[in-house]
Design an enzyme around this catalytic site. Structure first.
Site, PDB file in Angstrom:
ATOM      1  N   ASP A  90       0.831  -1.205   0.000  1.00  9.27           N
ATOM      2  CA  ASP A  90       0.000   0.000   0.000  1.00  9.27           C
ATOM      3  C   ASP A  90       0.864   1.254   0.000  1.00  9.27           C
ATOM      4  OD1 ASP A  90      -2.661  -1.276   0.242  1.00  9.27           O
ATOM      5  OD2 ASP A  90      -1.883  -1.949   2.168  1.00  9.27           O
ATOM      6  N   TYR A 156     -16.760  -4.773  -0.088  1.00 13.58           N
ATOM      7  CA  TYR A 156     -15.500  -5.392   0.339  1.00 13.58           C
ATOM      8  C   TYR A 156     -14.454  -4.322   0.659  1.00 13.58           C
ATOM      9  CZ  TYR A 156     -11.028  -7.846  -0.052  1.00 13.58           C
ATOM     10  OH  TYR A 156      -9.760  -8.317   0.190  1.00 13.58           O
TER      11      TYR A 156
END
Length: 376
Positions: A90, A156
């Site tokens: 990330d 999600y």
């Protein structure tokens, strides 16, 4: 079960992003995650940024928003802690998207390990253990670059940040009780530093399996070939092994061919050989003219060193048990091997910080004892 609003809130305008970021900069912490694709590229392709502020789950469409500067400023605001889970990729994705790495961060996977929950715990398992909330994992292989995203994808993505603020609250409390907040800060700072300073192309040859067998001009050739591959892969934005397999890099360095016609091998033939053959030949020729060559890489441990490594592992396991920590978070196998192989073992790198205080001294004592016994 705690009550959390997991409804995804879609953000696709610059004005709305700026308004939200201004609000978030007034908070002490926010949850942060990304979705990206990386099947055929060197760099991750940023597809979505998720933010959870304890009240809502915001899905920021970086593909639609023209001005992402407010998000960049938020991530660089050191007054706001960015809560993330297993965040290495990330961080790379956000650096690619914004030219900035979030700072400071709180990685809940590392924090969970430091509080005795085990190493490498996934996000869903962490939420289940701490909050008794079961999360679905149905969209892990989705195409996140498609638009519009499906409702399942949005739900999600929202769940990935919905529970992080509560997880953070539990873990920071435990870290404070165990006096390990500084441990977490040190490890998270190291993640930020690594994301800001990727390994130079000139050092990638050290990763090649079997490179320890090479010396002199062969090792210089391997270094130069791997450095070229790294730069070329970055420039073309394609995976390293799609450009040139690691085994080909090693084979060329071992053979040191003098003509393109003799370079052919599995992975370097046909179109690939025609496209890269002359370039690789020139790299090999120039490497042979270098005045310097890289120092030889450490060889596999011999029997005596292997026995010493076992002693160190036992010591790590003992210290880990005393501290209620998983052994994996204390010391990596490679770090133990480097201690065993060093002529003068020192506590540096990760072992120079809090790990030095916890396990470093016992490891050095074990090494000294093994050296004395080995000389008798």
């Amino acid at each position: 079960m705690p009550k959390v609003d997991t409804t995804p809130i879609w953000v696709d305008s610059s004005d709305e992003l700026a308004r939200l970021c201004a609000r978030w900069r007034g908070q002490s912490a926010i949850a942060l995650d990304t979705e990206f694709m990386r099947s055929r590229t060197f760099y991750p392709q940023p597809a979505l940024v998720q933010v959870g502020d304890g009240e809502g789950c915001y899905l920021i469409d970086n593909l639609a928003i023209e001005n992402l500067a407010p998000l960049r400023e938020l991530l660089l605001d050191t007054r706001v802690t960015k809560i993330m889970h297993s965040c290495s990729e990330d961080l790379e994705t956000l650096e690619r998207l914004l030219g900035a790495v979030p700072d400071p961060i709180f990685d809940t996977q590392i924090a969970a390990a430091m509080t005795g929950m085990g190493a490498g715990l996934g996000y869903a398992a962490t939420v289940k253990t701490l909050l008794n909330v079961a999360l679905p994992k149905s969209e892990t292989r989705s195409d996140w670059l498609q638009r519009p995203l499906s409702e399942a994808q949005k739900n999600y993505a929202a769940l990935d940040v919905a529970w992080l603020p509560l997880v953070y609250g539990v873990l920071i409390k435990r870290l404070r009780e165990q006096e390990r907040v500084e441990w977490l800060r040190e490890d998270c700072d190291a993640l930020v530093s690594a994301a800001r300073n990727p390994q130079p192309p000139e050092l990638y040859y050290q990763r090649v399996k079997g490179a320890w067998r090479l010396r002199g001009k062969q090792l210089a050739a391997l270094q130069d070939i791997c450095a070229w591959r790294e730069r070329e892969a970055r420039q073309r934005d394609m995976p390293r092994n799609h450009l040139l397999k690691e085994s080909v890099c090693l084979g060329l360095a071992q053979q040191l061919p003098r003509h393109v016609a003799t370079m052919a091998q599995p992975g370097l033939e046909g179109r690939t050989l025609r496209e890269y053959g002359e370039t690789l030949l020139q790299i090999i020729q120039r490497s042979g003219e270098r005045a310097d060559t890289p120092p030889s890489l450490p060889q596999p441990l011999n029997r005596r060193q292997g026995e010493c490594l076992k002693l160190l592992r036992n010591k790590v396991n003992s210290v880990a048990e005393q501290c209620g920590l998983p052994p994996e978070i204390l010391v990596r196998k490679k770090e133990l091997e480097e201690l065993v192989q060093a002529a003068q073992p020192q506590l540096e790198g990760r072992l120079g910080g809090w790990r030095g205080e916890v396990v470093g001294a016992p490891l050095l004592d074990t090494l000294r004892t093994a050296a004395v016994e080995g000389s008798q």
